[in-house]
Design an enzyme around this catalytic site. Structure first.
Site, PDB file in Angstrom:
ATOM      1  N   SER A 146      37.955  39.262  31.224  1.00 17.91           N
ATOM      2  CA  SER A 146      37.766  40.678  31.442  1.00 17.91           C
ATOM      3  C   SER A 146      37.987  41.430  30.120  1.00 17.91           C
ATOM      4  CB  SER A 146      38.708  41.141  32.556  1.00 17.91           C
ATOM      5  OG  SER A 146      38.300  42.354  33.123  1.00 17.91           O
TER       6      SER A 146
ATOM      7  N   ASP B 207      29.597  39.181  39.989  1.00 13.42           N
ATOM      8  CA  ASP B 207      30.604  40.080  39.417  1.00 13.42           C
ATOM      9  C   ASP B 207      29.889  41.332  38.917  1.00 13.42           C
ATOM     10  OD1 ASP B 207      32.591  41.370  37.967  1.00 13.42           O
ATOM     11  OD2 ASP B 207      32.525  39.926  36.298  1.00 13.42           O
TER      12      ASP B 207
ATOM     13  N   HIS C 106      34.501  37.554  39.189  1.00 14.50           N
ATOM     14  CA  HIS C 106      35.136  37.979  37.936  1.00 14.50           C
ATOM     15  C   HIS C 106      36.141  36.946  37.434  1.00 14.50           C
ATOM     16  CE1 HIS C 106      35.668  41.239  35.107  1.00 14.50           C
ATOM     17  NE2 HIS C 106      36.981  41.266  35.285  1.00 14.50           N
TER      18      HIS C 106
END
Length: 506
Positions: free
Chosen positions: A196, A439, A464
């Site tokens: 991320s 995602d 994710h």
């Protein structure tokens, strides 16, 4: 390969401004920018067994490094220091003077304890490579707090001014150099890993510090969601498609529910009726408060739709499976209740806007300063109500909250992003961009190979950061294969490095 490519608090005035500016305005249409962190906040949808944390396992040793507050200036205050936390796992390391690799996990917008728990990529592969494992906490999070306390660090824009990505990766560089020196690992190649926001930092670190990192694995890193490169509607378009693919009827129910919420809210005592319907912990102040809460649940279900639980399927299953005769709002509430997988006496509409949550507070500053991600949607292009990203309104909110103006062009100025295929094709090397196409943040990710060594691995059903979570026997085959291919690429990087090391010795 081809199949994979398909495949401490703010001062009270800041808290009040935050709530006023971002949460409860009845005229507000801009939903909160979805959280980036590698794993969602709603831990009830996660498996109950977790790897040991640094404080629970003897394999992890915690250290503190005396870190410079400011790496880029030479004023007297720049020499101020703070204690930055990092964690090392020595269990499988080949030892000093062996050139065994160092795998470094870059901390993101939360305590490093969370990264030690959820980043399985490092411990899962440490025995194979005899790797030293290092986890470095991001400044201003966890226990790596400048100015002596979180309250002082978050006091105003002057103290927050040192809270940015460039300072963070400079921190990581300093810690890596320190570790290599004290453990006689000068010839040990470093592979940096992040998910991320941490994945963005890993990719940027490889570009900015190639002398320190041999390669980077950037999982679910939306480095193109800045400065208009990725479409504003991209994130919510993927969320909408995820719901459609899961259940067309669930998608339709949600799409129609927004107007019903507004209609009920317009009645006498309408907000009270909605509060009772959704069992809110506190009286609703506006219909937007409820819609923003639902927006966070839907985006979270899509973003973190990981096996074997698949929370999006759980949520839609409850909406579709509501008893016959249940009205639209009753179905929506059934989905909310199922998503939490527990009986709750009430539902906190501020759960995702909690001013006591360090990630919420820290990410507000980061997104109001340099990490401006223009995420929004129009009238009929998703299943969500109208909520375009309005830079002028966003800027006013940030100025009222922090007294600073966002810098929406800085990320692309400092790290690049435009014409990425042309620029990185010959300039960059040894970066893996991994994405799950379900995602929503994959809409801002690198989804195609840029060169032979800057590669993209996508999984059609991935969510994710799924590839860097701990491997489980229940993992689907496509996920197992994605990890295998990533490891084979890293093995190639290391093999080339060791060959170069031998040649240069000769």
């Amino acid at each position: 390969m081809d199949s994979l490519n398909r495949i401490s608090l703010f001062p009270l005035v800041f808290i009040l401004l935050m709530l006023f500016s971002f949460s409860v305005s009845s005229t507000q249409t801009q939903f909160n920018i979805p959280r980036l962190r590698a794993r969602g906040r709603t831990i009830k949808i996660q498996p109950k067994t977790k790897p040991a944390t640094a404080s629970q396992s003897n394999d992890f040793k915690t250290f503190f490094f005396t870190q410079s507050l400011d790496h880029f200036n030479y004023r007297p205050e720049s020499y101020t220091t703070f204690q930055q936390r990092y964690v090392i796992n020595f269990k499988h390391w080949g030892g000093p003077n062996t050139s065994a690799p160092i795998f470094v996990c870059f901390g993101e917008e939360q305590s490093i304890d969370n990264d030690v728990e959820i980043n399985g990529f490092l411990p899962d592969n440490a025995p194979r490579f005899k790797a030293l494992l290092v986890y470095i906490e991001h400044r201003y999070y966890g226990k790596s707090i400048p100015f002596g306390s979180r309250k002082e660090a978050m006091n105003n824009a002057s103290t927050l001014g040192y809270f940015n990505s460039a300072q963070a990766i400079a921190d990581y560089a300093a810690v890596i150099l320190h570790i290599k020196k004290i453990y006689s690992a000068q010839k040990s190649p470093v592979i940096v890993v992040g998910g991320s926001y941490g994945g963005m930092l890993a990719a940027w670190f490889r570009l900015k510090y190639p002398h320190l990192a041999l390669g980077a694995l950037a999982s679910s890193a939306p480095i193109l969601y800045f400065d208009g490169i990725a479409p504003q509607v991209g994130y919510y378009t993927v969320v909408t498609e995820d719901f459609k693919e899961t259940s067309e009827s669930c998608y339709e129910t949600i799409r129609k529910s927004w107007a019903v919420i507004d209609e009920v809210a317009s009645r006498p005592n309408g907000l009270s009726l909605l509060g009772k319907k959704f069992r809110t912990c506190d009286p609703l102040k506006s219909s937007f408060e409820l819609k923003d809460y639902l927006d966070s649940i839907y985006t979270g279900a899509a973003q973190y739709n990981e096996p074997p639980i698949y929370p999006l399927s759980v949520l839609c299953g409850a909406i579709d499976g509501a008893p016959k005769g249940t009205d639209i709002l009753g179905k929506i509430f059934a989905g909310v209740a199922a998503y939490y997988m527990e009986t709750k006496s009430c539902y906190d509409m501020n759960e995702y806007n909690d001013p006591t949550d360090e990630t919420y507070v820290g990410w507000r500053w980061q997104s109001c300063s340099e990490l401006v991600m223009p995420i929004g949607h129009g009238q009929n292009d998703t299943m969500f109500p109208l909520a375009p990203f309005d830079l002028n309104k966003f800027t006013k909110n940030c100025q009222s909250l922090f007294g600073v103006q966002p810098q929406p062009h800085w990320i692309t100025t400092y790290y690049g992003g435009r014409d990425i295929n042309l620029i990185l094709h010959r300039f960059a090397s040894n970066i893996i961009f991994s994405n799950g196409l379900r995602d929503p943040y994959s809409s801002g990710g690198v989804l195609h190979n840029i060169s032979d060594s800057v590669v993209a691995f996508n999984t059609v059903n991935g969510s994710h950061c799924l590839d860097i979570f701990p491997a489980k026997q229940s993992d689907p085959e496509w996920l197992v294969m994605q990890r295998k291919v990533e490891i084979s690429v890293i093995e190639g990087w290391l093999s080339n490095y060791y060959n170069d090391l031998l040649e240069l010795k000769d």
